[in-house]
Design an enzyme around this catalytic site. Structure first.
Site, short mmCIF file in Angstrom:
data_model
loop_
_atom_site.label_atom_id
_atom_site.label_comp_id
_atom_site.label_asym_id
_atom_site.label_seq_id
_atom_site.Cartn_x
_atom_site.Cartn_y
_atom_site.Cartn_z
N VAL A 76 3.76 -5.08 -1.54
CA VAL A 76 4.74 -4.06 -1.16
C VAL A 76 6.07 -4.73 -0.82
CG1 VAL A 76 5.27 -2.18 0.43
CG2 VAL A 76 2.89 -2.60 -0.26
N LYS B 273 -9.92 -7.14 5.15
CA LYS B 273 -9.65 -5.97 4.33
C LYS B 273 -10.88 -5.51 3.54
CE LYS B 273 -5.41 -5.22 5.58
NZ LYS B 273 -5.07 -4.00 6.35
N ASN C 291 -3.11 1.99 10.13
CA ASN C 291 -2.22 1.24 9.24
C ASN C 291 -1.75 -0.08 9.84
OD1 ASN C 291 -0.67 1.20 6.76
ND2 ASN C 291 1.15 1.57 8.00
N TYR D 46 -7.47 -12.66 5.94
CA TYR D 46 -6.94 -11.35 5.55
C TYR D 46 -7.86 -10.66 4.55
CZ TYR D 46 -3.48 -7.89 4.03
OH TYR D 46 -2.82 -6.71 3.74
#
Length: 232
Positions: free
Chosen positions: A157, A128, A58, A124
């Site tokens: 988030v 990912k 994570n 990023y």
């Protein structure tokens, strides 16, 4: 995520480079200061664990928010190192423990950036997307040993990390923070950000016997992202 696994009865191990964050963890957790992309540190942590039922890879950083021509190679490498190499090293050192046990669940955190391209987030998004490719390979390679692998793709988030992204993106696009926020929320069919617990609860499900035949899957926890390019 640790709180959700703790509540589900797991013994929780956490690694981080943020000493303050580790100090806030419950005393019952096993916390180690280690960088996700530091192989020697990861090797030591997994050797200490000895046996492992669930891996949650994570660790991640947001990386730069900039047009691709303005991204420094150093910033690209730092972003890819933590987000992709960190997941790789965790899986590499968890795999022998799980294969020996004949069971296990690997849960890699990707992102909706691993499903869509995102403007001004090239390092990023690239990392990912690659995490999903890694997960698919792990599922095929480790499945015969009873080990499952899946990827969770969170959307936006709520929290400090996303707040920093909003401010950088607002500056890059000449928008206000609230305009960028509303753009992200409007880009989902549920018109909202998600909370950390939404992602954590999905991870606990994927680790459980209820998901014993779920492997190689990309599961978004994002309120259904429709438009990855936030606009005012």
């Amino acid at each position: 995520m640790g709180e959700a696994f703790d509540a589900a009865g797991y013994e929780v191990w956490v690694t981080d480079l943020d000493r303050a964050a580790l100090a806030r963890c419950p005393a019952t957790w096993q916390c180690r200061e280690a960088g996700a992309a530091d192989e020697e540190a990861m090797r030591g942590v997994f050797a200490e664990i000895g046996a492992l039922d669930v891996l949650c890879a994570n660790a991640g950083i947001a990386g730069p928010t900039a047009r691709v021509e303005d991204v420094a190679l150093e910033d690209w490498r730092a972003c890819v190192s933590v987000n992709l190499e960190g997941a790789f090293l965790a899986a590499k050192h968890a795999a022998p423990l799980m294969k020996q046990a004949g069971q296990g669940a690997m849960i890699l955190t990707s992102s909706t950036a691993g499903i869509f391209g995102y403007p001004n987030r090239a390092p990023y998004a690239a990392a990912k997307w690659a995490v999903i490719g890694l997960m698919k390979t792990l599922a095929m390679e480790l499945g015969p040993f009873g080990v499952r692998a899946n990827a969770i793709c969170p959307g936006a988030v709520e929290g400090p990390r996303m707040e920093a992204v909003l401010l950088r993106e607002a500056a890059a696009k000449g928008m206000t923070r609230d305009q960028v926020y509303q753009g992200y929320a409007a880009g989902t069919s549920m018109r909202s950000f998600v909370e950390a617990r939404d992602v954590a609860e999905m991870a606990v499900f994927l680790a459980s016997d209820a998901a014993r035949r779920v492997s190689g899957q990309v599961i978004a926890v994002d309120g259904h992202t429709e438009n990855p390019d936030p606009k005012p």
